[in-house]
Design a protein around this motif. Structure first.
Motif, short mmCIF file in Angstrom:
data_model
loop_
_atom_site.label_atom_id
_atom_site.label_comp_id
_atom_site.label_asym_id
_atom_site.label_seq_id
_atom_site.Cartn_x
_atom_site.Cartn_y
_atom_site.Cartn_z
N ILE A 166 1.35 34.21 -2.53
CA ILE A 166 1.75 35.29 -1.62
C ILE A 166 1.21 36.63 -2.13
CG2 ILE A 166 3.74 36.50 -0.65
CD1 ILE A 166 5.28 33.86 -0.85
N TRP A 176 2.06 25.11 1.23
CA TRP A 176 2.40 26.52 1.01
C TRP A 176 1.17 27.40 1.19
CZ3 TRP A 176 5.76 30.15 1.09
CH2 TRP A 176 7.11 29.91 0.78
N ALA A 196 -1.22 39.16 -0.08
CA ALA A 196 -0.83 40.53 0.25
C ALA A 196 -1.85 41.51 -0.32
CB ALA A 196 0.56 40.82 -0.30
N LEU A 197 -2.26 41.29 -1.59
CA LEU A 197 -3.22 42.22 -2.21
C LEU A 197 -4.57 42.16 -1.49
CD1 LEU A 197 -2.41 41.70 -5.97
CD2 LEU A 197 -2.24 43.84 -4.72
N THR A 205 -5.32 42.04 1.49
CA THR A 205 -5.48 42.87 2.68
C THR A 205 -5.56 44.35 2.33
OG1 THR A 205 -3.11 42.75 2.90
CG2 THR A 205 -4.39 41.35 4.34
N SER A 206 -5.51 44.69 1.05
CA SER A 206 -5.59 46.11 0.72
C SER A 206 -6.74 46.40 -0.25
CB SER A 206 -4.25 46.58 0.13
OG SER A 206 -3.80 45.68 -0.83
N ILE A 249 -3.31 38.16 10.35
CA ILE A 249 -3.55 39.58 10.05
C ILE A 249 -5.01 39.93 10.29
CG2 ILE A 249 -3.63 41.28 8.17
CD1 ILE A 249 -1.19 39.97 6.96
N MET A 270 11.83 24.85 1.86
CA MET A 270 10.56 25.56 1.68
C MET A 270 10.07 25.43 0.24
SD MET A 270 9.38 26.88 4.44
CE MET A 270 8.37 28.33 4.22
N PHE A 271 10.99 25.44 -0.72
CA PHE A 271 10.56 25.37 -2.12
C PHE A 271 10.41 23.94 -2.61
CE2 PHE A 271 11.83 29.85 -2.05
CZ PHE A 271 10.64 30.37 -2.56
N ILE A 326 -0.89 32.98 7.80
CA ILE A 326 -0.41 34.35 8.00
C ILE A 326 -1.56 35.34 7.82
CG2 ILE A 326 1.18 36.10 7.12
CD1 ILE A 326 3.08 33.79 6.39
#
Lengths: 130, 588
Positions: free
Chosen positions: B300, B209, B304-305, B307-308, B220, B201-202, B216
């Motif tokens: 990432i 990536w 993540a941020l 969505t908020s 959501i 993966m890395f 993802i």
């Protein structure tokens, strides 16, 4: 498989924390529910991948020093051509149009969708002996 | 069904068979090959891009003089709604995750195809059907949807916007929404399950990536959009009152649902282009990506941020938790800043050359930076209260979205065009298109910032002469014509390369990642041969053993790396292909 699971789990943990803080500060239902959904989307597959990563055979793509011979051979069976996605797509569009112009397009769409379903199953059986 | 095998060391003769399938129209209708579907997606999304661009030209022409009557107010409403809808739902997203990612991600992970080829084909047909339904709203009696691309309740109710056009818009978003969800599932499964041996993966290219994280985010965000559309349709036709106050519903609920989709959508439209730019900068700097893991974690974190922060579009409703959303919005600037730092670090002391893709990538950096900085201004509620729904916001999001989807998108298009078609584009025309676009861009949008600060609201078809807005609007319109010209130059470029082909060879840019190890265009099931993978840029390591990337550590390529055993081809891994140069420079 560990990295894949961890990425999803990290997203789940972050969304869970945001969900809790947001609910505590705002008491607002719709946003909290959507954040809860996002939390589960991280947790459910992430936890599954981590659980599975301990039970599966080690994969050459997770091994930084794997040689190409380790991964040689059959990858999978792939359909070469298939008309059924097109048929299903047309069917779905007709079902959708029934929401606009009345129900008469819906039966045609469902028939096409059902035909596509049967077609895909037959196709997979015919060539799917791998 | 055909069985795809992965080559071990040398090109194996049983893999050299070509596909014996239908050709022409029938191939387009029945192919499940990710390359055919990716090309279809790319061409279709570019057609929608041109349509939406022409709508923008009409709108800019309308705004050239005060009280202009080129188009009626009703038609103007339809035009800005469809311009936004086509650009966001049918161009920027599908171009990235349907077109470029579909074609490139399986190649970059060394896979024969996407994980679910028939689902992939279904995604395209749903997208095409949805797009055609949305555009054909113009053919209905009441015209196309005219409530803005955000369809705020109660404007989108059956009373305020009756007719078939808005309903077709809803159905189109349902179809394209599911298409996006299926593509998201496909990308995640492909990256998780079909990587080549040694490609951990890395070691994935940053583009892959970013596409994984985008996929993802799609999973959501898009289900929320689909459910919101179903609720809106129920309100319009079944007499429910989910978004109407009279029946006990809440119009703000619509905004919550829409922006919970809408803000991640902005990053769904931006992250893929961040990935493109990263790969392009690394290739034309002849260096590994600076701070590879930082780049991944930044991606990432941004996802993540994102969505908020949805309610920062809703500050002025007065119902939202301002400190929370303002703080979260400010925090997105941190991982984005990490990315900028790493992009500059990637170029720092590299052997830079400025071919067309590199120009577009650097253009993206400048444009997106300014869009991002005005975004930080808007994250502050007091400033947002003052400029909400003005041209300041219009200029801000055009800088962000045009910067990523067009500058970043054209960087990717020019970068991978040789891999798509096996032909080179003309450098002269490409550079001309970039400079015309870059100048046109600032001429278009800087006046809009100033107009916004002077109070010009968005979504108005006419303004009075006494406002004094005419001259700035004229400058902006002139810039928009320049943008039109630059896209035309790019299309001419593609036409020239089509009529008078210059063969590209496998690896015309001396690039790093696996897609350049195969022929251009790649054969059926993609690879006859794969180089050993010992770092995140296997093709570079194979072609330049003297400058190989040590495992896990990025060093500037001019410094010879003391590796010997790990990265040198043929040492640990059987020496497939001898000392041949993967790809070569030009026609082979």
């Amino acid at each position: 498989m560990k990295v894949e699971g961890t990425v999803l789990l990290v997203i789940g943990v972050f969304m869970g924390a945001v969900c809790a803080i947001y609910w505590f500060l705002s008491n607002e239902t719709s946003g909290t529910m959507m954040l809860l959904g996002a939390t589960l989307l991280g947790f459910v597959p992430g936890a599954y991948y981590l659980w599975w990563s301990r039970r599966m055979k080690p994969r050459p793509e997770d091994n930084p020093s794997a040689s190409r011979a380790d991964g040689a051979g059959v990858v999978a069976a792939f359909p070469s051509t298939s008309v059924w996605p097109f048929v299903l797509g047309v069917g779905a569009a007709l079902v959708g149009l029934a929401l606009v112009f009345g129900l008469w397009t819906a039966p045609i769409g469902f028939v096409l969708g059902f035909a596509a379903l049967l077609g895909v199953i037959r196709e997979s059986r015919r060539g799917g002996a791998v | 069904m055909t069985i795809a095998a992965r080559p071990a060391l040398a090109p194996s003769p049983d893999l050299l068979e070509e596909e014996h399938g239908p050709t022409g129209m029938l191939k387009w209708l029945t192919s499940t090959d990710h390359k055919v579907i990716g090309k279809s997606y790319t061409i279709t999304s570019l057609v929608f891009f041109c349509m939406a661009g022409l709508m923008a030209m009409v709108m800019r022409t309308q705004l050239t003089s005060p009280d202009n009557t080129l188009v009626s107010q009703h038609l103007y409403n339809e035009l800005f709604t469809m311009h936004g809808s086509l650009m966001l739902y049918l161009f920027a997203g599908p171009f990235a995750f349907g077109g470029l990612a579909n074609f490139i991600v399986p190649l970059q992970v060394g896979a024969p195809d996407m994980a679910f080829p028939r689902l992939n084909a279904l995604s395209y047909w749903l997208y095409l059907g949805g797009g055609m339904i949305m555009v054909s709203g113009f053919l209905t009696v009441g015209g196309a949807a005219d409530f803005g691309w955000v369809a705020y309740a109660p404007l989108s109710s059956a009373t305020n916007t009756p007719g078939a056009g808005p309903d077709m818009w809803i159905v189109a978003l349902l179809l394209t929404g599911f298409s996006a969800i299926f593509t998201g599932v496909n990308i995640v499964a492909t990256v998780f399950y079909l990587r080549a041996p040694g490609l951990t993966m890395f070691r994935l290219p940053i583009f892959t990536w970013n596409m994984l994280v985008t996929a993802i985010l799609i999973l959501i965000a898009f289900p929320v959009l689909a459910s919101a559309m179903i609720m809106l349709w129920c309100d319009r036709h079944l007499g429910t009152h989910i978004f109407t106050v009279s029946g006990g519903g809440s119009p703000v609920l619509w905004q919550n649902l829409f922006w919970f989709f809408g803000h991640p959508e902005v990053y769904i439209l931006a992250l893929p282009f961040f990935g493109i730019v990263t790969d392009v900068l690394a290739t034309f700097s002849r260096k590994p990506v600076f701070g590879y893991k930082g780049m991944v974690f930044a991606t990432i974190s941004i996802a993540a941020l994102s969505t908020s922060v949805w309610a920062h579009h809703m500050y002025t409703t007065g119902t939202e938790l301002l400190p929370f959303f303002s703080l979260m919005t400010y925090m997105i600037a941190v991982p984005t800043g990490v990315k900028f730092f790493n992009w500059i670090g990637t170029m720092w002391r590299g052997s830079l050359t400025f071919e067309t893709p590199m120009l577009y990538a650097v253009g993206f950096l400048v444009v997106f930076l300014f869009g991002g900085v005005t975004g930080i201004l808007l994250a502050s509620p007091p400033i947002d209260f003052a400029v909400h729904d003005t041209y300041f916001v219009v200029a801000h999001f055009h800088e962000v979205l045009f910067g990523s989807a067009v500058f970043g998108g054209f960087a990717g298009l020019y970068f991978w065009y040789p891999k798509f078609t096996g032909r080179m584009t003309r450098e002269g025309l490409g550079k001309a298109s970039f400079w015309v676009m870059f100048v046109g861009f600032w001429v278009t949008f800087v006046p809009q910032y100033i107009l916004g600060l002077h109070g010009m609201p968005r979504r108005i078809a006419e303004y009075g002469a006494a406002t004094g807005w005419q001259s700035l609007n004229q400058v902006s319109t002139a810039g928009a014509y320049l943008l039109f010209a630059s896209v035309a130059i790019t299309l001419i470029n593609f036409w020239v390369s089509w009529r008078r082909p210059v063969p590209a060879g496998d690896n015309p840019w001396d690039a790093h990642t696996l897609e350049w190890a195969t022929s251009s265009p790649p054969p059926h099931h993609n690879f006859y041969w794969i180089p050993p993978i010992r770092s995140e840029r296997p093709v570079w390591d194979y072609n330049h053993p003297e400058h190989a990337t040590p495992n896990g550590h990025a060093v500037p390529s001019p410094v010879p790396a003391a590796v010997g055993s790990l990265a040198a081809p043929g040492s640990s891994d059987g020496g497939a292909g001898g000392s041949g140069h993967v790809g070569g420079g030009t026609a082979q």
